[in-house]
Scaffold this motif. Structure first.
Motif, short mmCIF file in Angstrom:
data_model
loop_
_atom_site.label_atom_id
_atom_site.label_comp_id
_atom_site.label_asym_id
_atom_site.label_seq_id
_atom_site.Cartn_x
_atom_site.Cartn_y
_atom_site.Cartn_z
N GLN A 150 10.67 -4.76 14.89
CA GLN A 150 10.77 -5.62 16.07
C GLN A 150 12.21 -6.07 16.30
OE1 GLN A 150 7.83 -8.52 14.84
NE2 GLN A 150 6.25 -7.63 16.18
N THR A 154 15.18 -2.93 22.03
CA THR A 154 15.06 -1.70 22.82
C THR A 154 15.66 -0.49 22.11
OG1 THR A 154 17.13 -2.22 23.98
CG2 THR A 154 15.07 -2.97 25.00
N ILE A 156 14.73 0.73 19.49
CA ILE A 156 13.66 1.54 18.91
C ILE A 156 13.35 2.74 19.80
CG2 ILE A 156 11.67 0.38 19.96
CD1 ILE A 156 10.30 0.57 17.16
N ASP A 157 13.73 2.66 21.07
CA ASP A 157 13.50 3.78 21.99
C ASP A 157 14.24 5.04 21.55
OD1 ASP A 157 11.98 2.09 23.52
OD2 ASP A 157 13.56 1.68 24.99
N GLU A 187 1.97 1.11 20.48
CA GLU A 187 2.51 0.45 21.68
C GLU A 187 3.89 1.00 22.03
OE1 GLU A 187 2.59 -3.66 20.76
OE2 GLU A 187 0.41 -3.91 20.85
N GLN A 188 4.64 1.41 21.01
CA GLN A 188 5.99 1.94 21.23
C GLN A 188 5.99 3.43 21.58
OE1 GLN A 188 8.65 -0.11 21.34
NE2 GLN A 188 7.13 -1.72 21.00
N ARG A 236 7.50 11.03 17.83
CA ARG A 236 7.40 10.89 19.27
C ARG A 236 6.60 12.05 19.85
NH1 ARG A 236 8.69 5.85 21.21
NH2 ARG A 236 10.67 5.11 20.31
N TYR A 240 7.99 12.29 25.45
CA TYR A 240 9.21 11.52 25.16
C TYR A 240 10.44 12.38 25.42
CZ TYR A 240 12.81 9.38 22.14
OH TYR A 240 13.98 8.85 21.64
#
Length: 303
Positions: A150, A154, A156-157, A187-188, A236, A240
């Motif tokens: 957490q 952002t 983490i994208d 969620e990610q 991913r 993605y």
């Protein structure tokens, strides 16, 4: 076919230099990363240096070995580290003996002493060490995996693959367990690619001593093992890569990660998707051919 030079060739053709970040690096880097080492940057963190080998980081194109605790929130330059009997169980969280006492491995978590150690967030790491990516992130923080993720915000994208080792139960006070982390990863936009299960004997030491005295090993599988923690690998999905720029480098990195972890079906899907994107169809064909050769060789070896 020797896998190492073929992987390096694909990475070179795609101008891709993966960055591999290892939080909880005691005992050395994940073995699959060795196949990528000469073309990769390795960033290793572990504040408990007792199992930090002398050669940690050897063989990589670049390496940073950092004795910091990685934390989720900014504003803490130092944290208290609980040094446990087993170095692999040391944590910034306090072990929860009320939960651990049901298991034979509870002595591993006995706190022998506490020390103050420097702390850093992953977001700060990005800037401090001049990283342009965190392509493959491994987090084995002993209880704080979710907070660390957490704390990326952002950023983490930009993570392509992620390995996590949370508990099924909160063995540390305040620990986020697997169900919380798995929901966050979904969620990610990640999908669960692999799950190994760590087990331990649920058998209170006082019961063992009363019945058997000192004649039995607490971890003897004859007593029956129970799942305590997963080793989870997330990737991913194809969409993605379709939606991002710099497709060649991203497809090549993800493909190499899938190959070294033996996810050959997904690796071939990545190569096919890369071919359809049209950025470098010759390289995409080469990647598909490599996967096909590996599969054929594996099937032949199994017969």
């Amino acid at each position: 076919m020797a896998l190492d030079p073929v992987l390096w060739d694909v990475l070179d053709k795609g101008n891709a230099q993966p960055t591999l970040v290892d939080i909880g690096a005691s005992g050395g880097c994940p073995e699959p990363w060795r196949l990528l080492a000469p073309r990769s940057t390795y960033v290793a963190f572990d504040p408990d240096r007792r199992e930090f080998g002398e050669g940690t980081g050897d063989g990589f194109k670049r390496s940073f070995v950092i004795p910091y605790a990685v934390v989720g929130a900014e504003g803490r330059d130092r944290v208290t580290l609980n040094l446990t009997h087993n170095p692999f169980c040391s944590s910034t969280l306090e072990p929860d003996m009320a939960v651990l006492s049901d298991y034979s491995f509870w002595p591993f978590f006995r706190v022998e002493r506490t020390v103050e150690c420097p702390a850093i967030t992953l977001d700060a790491v990005w800037a401090k060490y001049g990283l342009d990516a965190m392509d493959w992130l491994k987090v084995d923080s002993q209880g704080t995996d979710l907070a660390i993720l957490q704390g990326l915000g952002t950023r983490i994208d930009d993570v392509i693959a992620c390995e996590l080792e949370p508990g099924f139960l909160p063995f540390y006070k305040g620990e986020s367990v697997f169900r919380d982390i798995d929901a966050f990863m979904a969620e990610q936009g990640f999908w669960l690619a692999h799950l190994d299960i760590q087990t331990a004997v649920r058998f209170r030491p006082e019961t063992q001593k009363q019945v058997f005295g000192d004649s039995h090993c607490l971890n003897d599988p004859v007593f029956g093992s129970s799942p305590v923690a997963p080793e989870a690998l997330y990737f991913r999905p194809l969409r993605y890569f379709r939606e991002r720029g710099d497709k060649t480098r991203l497809y090549v990195k993800a493909w190499s990660f899938a190959v070294v972890r033996g996810k050959l079906g997904f690796a071939m899907d990545l190569a096919r998707d890369f071919f359809d994107a049209g950025d470098d169809r010759e390289l995409a064909r080469y990647m598909m051919d490599i996967c096909k050769t590996i599969v054929v060789q594996k099937k032949a070896a199994a017969t």
